[in-house]
Design a protein around this motif. Sequence first.
Motif, PDB file in Angstrom:
ATOM      1  N   GLN A 291     -12.000  -8.363  -0.479  1.00  0.00           N
ATOM      2  CA  GLN A 291     -11.990  -9.680  -1.204  1.00  0.00           C
ATOM      3  C   GLN A 291     -13.298 -10.262  -1.259  1.00  0.00           C
ATOM      4  OE1 GLN A 291     -10.603 -13.211   1.336  1.00  0.00           O
ATOM      5  NE2 GLN A 291      -8.491 -12.808   0.131  1.00  0.00           N
ATOM      6  N   ARG A 306     -11.405 -17.320  -0.890  1.00  0.00           N
ATOM      7  CA  ARG A 306     -10.657 -18.395  -0.068  1.00  0.00           C
ATOM      8  C   ARG A 306     -10.773 -19.803  -0.123  1.00  0.00           C
ATOM      9  NH1 ARG A 306      -9.763 -15.255   5.769  1.00  0.00           N
ATOM     10  NH2 ARG A 306      -8.884 -13.454   4.810  1.00  0.00           N
ATOM     11  N   GLN A 314      -6.116 -18.960   4.024  1.00  0.00           N
ATOM     12  CA  GLN A 314      -5.978 -17.671   4.821  1.00  0.00           C
ATOM     13  C   GLN A 314      -5.679 -16.533   3.960  1.00  0.00           C
ATOM     14  OE1 GLN A 314      -4.384 -20.422   6.899  1.00  0.00           O
ATOM     15  NE2 GLN A 314      -6.398 -20.672   7.606  1.00  0.00           N
ATOM     16  N   THR A 316      -5.010 -13.069   2.113  1.00  0.00           N
ATOM     17  CA  THR A 316      -5.367 -11.793   2.449  1.00  0.00           C
ATOM     18  C   THR A 316      -5.091 -10.792   1.061  1.00  0.00           C
ATOM     19  OG1 THR A 316      -3.120 -11.079   3.055  1.00  0.00           O
ATOM     20  CG2 THR A 316      -4.854 -11.504   4.904  1.00  0.00           C
ATOM     21  N   GLU A 318      -6.228  -9.134  -2.253  1.00  0.00           N
ATOM     22  CA  GLU A 318      -7.379  -8.313  -2.581  1.00  0.00           C
ATOM     23  C   GLU A 318      -7.778  -8.694  -3.904  1.00  0.00           C
ATOM     24  OE1 GLU A 318      -4.176  -7.263  -3.132  1.00  0.00           O
ATOM     25  OE2 GLU A 318      -4.332  -6.406  -4.940  1.00  0.00           O
ATOM     26  N   SER A 461      -3.145  -6.258   7.527  1.00  0.00           N
ATOM     27  CA  SER A 461      -4.276  -6.436   6.475  1.00  0.00           C
ATOM     28  C   SER A 461      -5.601  -6.272   7.218  1.00  0.00           C
ATOM     29  CB  SER A 461      -4.453  -7.880   6.099  1.00  0.00           C
ATOM     30  OG  SER A 461      -4.378  -8.907   7.264  1.00  0.00           O
ATOM     31  N   LEU A 464      -8.343  -4.787   5.010  1.00  0.00           N
ATOM     32  CA  LEU A 464      -8.872  -5.564   4.042  1.00  0.00           C
ATOM     33  C   LEU A 464     -10.403  -5.936   4.237  1.00  0.00           C
ATOM     34  CD1 LEU A 464      -8.495  -7.488   1.438  1.00  0.00           C
ATOM     35  CD2 LEU A 464      -8.201  -9.276   3.035  1.00  0.00           C
TER      36      LEU A 464
END
Length: 512
Positions: A291, A306, A314, A316, A318, A461, A464
Amino acid sequence: MSGAVFYIFGATGDLAKRKLFPAFYSLYREGKLGHNFAVVGLARRPRTNEQFREDVQRSINDFARYKIADDGEWQEFAKHFEYMSLDINNVAGFHELNALTAKLDERFQTGGNRLFYLALAPELFGNVSYNLREGGLLETKGWHRLVIEKPFGYDLPSAERLNSQLRQVFEEQDIYRIDHYLGKEMVQNIEFVRFANAFFEPLWNNKYIANIQITLSETVGVEERGGYYDHSGALRDMGQNHMLQMLMMMAMEPPSRLHPEDIRDEKVKVLRSLRLFENSEDVRANVVRGQYTNGTAKGKSLPAYRDEDSVNPQSTTETYFAARVHVDNFRWAGVPFYIRTGKRLPLKTTEVVVEFKNIPNNVYLAKKHDLQPNLLVFRVNPMEGIYFKMNAKQPGSEGVIVPVAMDFCQSCQIGINTPEAYERLLHDAARGDSTYFTRWDEVALAWTYVDRIAAAWAETSTDLKTYPAGSWGPDEAAEMLAKDGFKWWPINGQNEGEVDWETVAPKASVLT
Ligand SMILES: NC(=O)C1=CN([C@@H]2O[C@H](COP(=O)(O)OP(=O)(O)OC[C@H]3O[C@@H](n4cnc5c(N)ncnc54)[C@H](OP(=O)(O)O)[C@@H]3O)[C@@H](O)[C@H]2O)C=CC1
Ligand SMILES: O=C1O[C@H](COP(=O)(O)O)[C@@H](O)[C@H](O)[C@H]1O
């Protein structure tokens, strides 16, 4: 093309404005629409026919590859456009639409043919098809085709539900599921280059090919689509559709005929041969997700994902993924297909690179000449072309070997003005050619593959990764290839940081 009434559901939306109205105009200018057609724009907000035609004109001025010739020509085209305010959940509106259609059939001699284009949020697709039948719009002698935008479902179960809703009203052969990458000139050209040349096919297998890389990189972030994208992510937005479609075009066997079903049968066989991930560990070893955080590109600061509008702070989700995909069949056993896509990468580009295996014996090694592997590159977007990278003697040198390129730059020769993907696909649907639309079994198998990845990601996650906006994604994506002894080939054959796309890509020109 036979006459028809085209219904654009979602006529006040972004897709209609940027892609569909310009596509109608280009087809009209090229004589592909003829004169026996009407276009009915449908959405909830009120518009008079005049206001709607002004919207269409604005969209053509802003986005079409042809300039409007003169007022007379415009009036002639515009008279084919009508608008009706309709809430697709209200069946009474469909009866009214049917009455309007009867008049248009008569006025434009459309032969009772109907093409329903759903440029709507996917959750509305099922209701439209049901109400089309209830409203009597399918009761003519002509053909009735449904064109559906992506995404086709969120996962396999939701796609199955949607498909069964549509199939209660339409036959599979009348459902045209859009994947606009299949309408792109160079994606279609993969098939031609492979099957119309003698010298590729003998090499097109695991004996000669080391790996295949598919990159679909974007400079944009999520823009104003955060609400949709945060729910979807890169895997569903690009992986399930465009990326697997390109992989199929690269990996499929030659069809025996060019009938749409023969081509689609071959593509489906590729999906059936994909090695499904067995568990979360398998996913983690073969798929990297990331991300973007804040970063810079061309001196401009860019916000983190974000911090984008309509994105959960918050989140998560991708915005990048890279995967090692295996096609377990006779031709491709042992050849990894690496696919990657991401938002906020340094370049907007789509490329497919075929890396060939090294020659069996490098006779130049004694002179300390390492040879670069041969590469065949399909440049899909925004540059269109094909180039082949090979080794040759540097002119005038004492046997120095350098990589050189045989470069067919289609966009340099004719400009980026080949038909837009939407133009081609609209024309194909109107002619009843479903070759470059996705069949249900393709959609279902693609979800089956992608759902295993999504299920592993849903567990946790922790895997990530992050990458700064404006970079090439998480380092782990490069490490994945390094483990196999490979690297991602630089875009356009150049090294990171060397390409200024603005100067490399010719600008699209507007035709008059
Ligand atoms: N935009 C793009 O570049 C791309 C879009 N797509 C897909 O195309 C589809 C449309 O996207 P996009 O144009 O961006 O979406 P928009 O949100 O811009 O447009 C949605 C349209 O649907 C209409 N609408 C919403 N609810 C109803 C209703 N109940 N009855 C009738 N009309 C309704 C809206 O008009 P109103 O509010 O007036 O009713 C509007 O015209 C989506 O499936 C999207 O995933 C796919 C690829 C690219
Ligand atoms: O379908 C989609 O495609 C676009 C990228 O398409 P391109 O033709 O501009 O390469 C992508 O931005 C979008 O997120 C996705 O929904």
